[in-house]
Design a protein around this motif. Structure first.
Motif, PDB file in Angstrom:
ATOM      1  N   MET A  13      -5.694  15.219   1.066  1.00 44.15           N
ATOM      2  CA  MET A  13      -4.867  15.062  -0.117  1.00 44.15           C
ATOM      3  C   MET A  13      -3.873  16.217  -0.152  1.00 44.15           C
ATOM      4  O   MET A  13      -4.238  17.369   0.039  1.00 44.15           O
ATOM      5  N   LEU A  14      -2.616  15.888  -0.390  1.00 39.13           N
ATOM      6  CA  LEU A  14      -1.554  16.883  -0.443  1.00 39.13           C
ATOM      7  C   LEU A  14      -0.834  16.775  -1.769  1.00 39.13           C
ATOM      8  O   LEU A  14      -0.517  15.673  -2.220  1.00 39.13           O
ATOM      9  N   GLN A  15      -0.551  17.906  -2.366  1.00 38.52           N
ATOM     10  CA  GLN A  15       0.119  17.921  -3.665  1.00 38.52           C
ATOM     11  C   GLN A  15       1.546  18.441  -3.514  1.00 38.52           C
ATOM     12  O   GLN A  15       1.797  19.378  -2.768  1.00 38.52           O
ATOM     13  N   VAL A  48       0.921  13.293  -5.606  1.00 42.81           N
ATOM     14  CA  VAL A  48      -0.167  13.503  -4.657  1.00 42.81           C
ATOM     15  C   VAL A  48      -0.062  12.463  -3.544  1.00 42.81           C
ATOM     16  O   VAL A  48       0.094  11.277  -3.811  1.00 42.81           O
ATOM     17  N   VAL A  49      -0.152  12.921  -2.297  1.00 42.86           N
ATOM     18  CA  VAL A  49      -0.181  12.048  -1.134  1.00 42.86           C
ATOM     19  C   VAL A  49      -1.626  12.005  -0.649  1.00 42.86           C
ATOM     20  O   VAL A  49      -2.238  13.047  -0.408  1.00 42.86           O
ATOM     21  N   ILE A  50      -2.161  10.778  -0.517  1.00 39.93           N
ATOM     22  CA  ILE A  50      -3.566  10.607  -0.166  1.00 39.93           C
ATOM     23  C   ILE A  50      -3.663   9.758   1.106  1.00 39.93           C
ATOM     24  O   ILE A  50      -3.604   8.533   1.045  1.00 39.93           O
ATOM     25  N   PRO A  51      -3.788  10.405   2.268  1.00 40.11           N
ATOM     26  CA  PRO A  51      -3.964   9.639   3.496  1.00 40.11           C
ATOM     27  C   PRO A  51      -5.400   9.126   3.586  1.00 40.11           C
ATOM     28  O   PRO A  51      -6.329   9.749   3.074  1.00 40.11           O
ATOM     29  N   THR A 105      -1.698   5.110   3.495  1.00 43.52           N
ATOM     30  CA  THR A 105      -1.217   6.338   2.861  1.00 43.52           C
ATOM     31  C   THR A 105      -0.784   5.973   1.448  1.00 43.52           C
ATOM     32  O   THR A 105       0.118   5.157   1.257  1.00 43.52           O
ATOM     33  N   THR A 106      -1.446   6.567   0.479  1.00 46.74           N
ATOM     34  CA  THR A 106      -1.165   6.300  -0.923  1.00 46.74           C
ATOM     35  C   THR A 106      -0.415   7.482  -1.519  1.00 46.74           C
ATOM     36  O   THR A 106      -0.759   8.636  -1.261  1.00 46.74           O
ATOM     37  N   VAL A 107       0.595   7.181  -2.320  1.00 50.17           N
ATOM     38  CA  VAL A 107       1.308   8.213  -3.064  1.00 50.17           C
ATOM     39  C   VAL A 107       1.050   7.963  -4.540  1.00 50.17           C
ATOM     40  O   VAL A 107       1.267   6.862  -5.050  1.00 50.17           O
ATOM     41  N   CYS A 108       0.553   8.972  -5.218  1.00 45.51           N
ATOM     42  CA  CYS A 108       0.289   8.899  -6.649  1.00 45.51           C
ATOM     43  C   CYS A 108       1.406   9.665  -7.350  1.00 45.51           C
ATOM     44  O   CYS A 108       1.544  10.873  -7.161  1.00 45.51           O
ATOM     45  N   VAL A 109       2.223   8.944  -8.112  1.00 44.77           N
ATOM     46  CA  VAL A 109       3.384   9.555  -8.759  1.00 44.77           C
ATOM     47  C   VAL A 109       3.140   9.742 -10.255  1.00 44.77           C
ATOM     48  O   VAL A 109       2.407   8.987 -10.876  1.00 44.77           O
ATOM     49  N   THR A 165       3.963   5.289   7.419  1.00 49.00           N
ATOM     50  CA  THR A 165       4.523   4.607   6.269  1.00 49.00           C
ATOM     51  C   THR A 165       3.624   4.731   5.040  1.00 49.00           C
ATOM     52  O   THR A 165       2.405   4.659   5.143  1.00 49.00           O
ATOM     53  N   ILE A 166       4.235   4.880   3.884  1.00 50.23           N
ATOM     54  CA  ILE A 166       3.498   4.822   2.626  1.00 50.23           C
ATOM     55  C   ILE A 166       3.132   3.366   2.383  1.00 50.23           C
ATOM     56  O   ILE A 166       4.002   2.489   2.379  1.00 50.23           O
ATOM     57  N   THR A 167       1.856   3.106   2.186  1.00 48.46           N
ATOM     58  CA  THR A 167       1.402   1.721   2.006  1.00 48.46           C
ATOM     59  C   THR A 167       1.059   1.387   0.571  1.00 48.46           C
ATOM     60  O   THR A 167       1.012   0.211   0.220  1.00 48.46           O
TER      61      THR A 167
END
Length: 83
Positions: free
Chosen positions: A1-3, A17-20, A26-30, A76-78
């Motif tokens: 997880m990357l912030q 937050v990027v959650i591989p 790859t999920t991005v939480c905005v 790619t962000i999925t």
């Protein structure tokens, strides 16, 4: 997880937050707001109260920036989810 922390024009700070995933996602939480009205005592954002809703551009820019920053590393962000 990357912030990723973003500083907005009004000096508010939001987090993305990027959650591989090991399954290739790859999920991005905005963020969609500055602060939160829930007042959950375990959560810093909840304790700060709701300060404002983000504009469409501020929300979309988080995903665009995350894609640019991490696409070489995670592909790619999925998925995109909202805080």
């Amino acid at each position: 997880m990357l912030q990723i922390l973003f500083s907005l024009e009004d000096a508010s700070v939001i987090e993305t937050v990027v959650i591989p995933s090991a399954r290739g996602r790859t999920t991005v939480c905005v963020s969609s707001q500055v602060g939160c009205a829930m007042n959950c005592q375990f959560c810093f954002t909840g304790r700060m109260g709701l300060r404002k809703h983000l504009s469409t551009a501020e929300i979309v820019e988080q995903a665009v920036f995350a894609r640019k920053l991490f696409s070489d590393e995670f592909g790619t962000i999925t998925n995109v989810v909202f805080m």
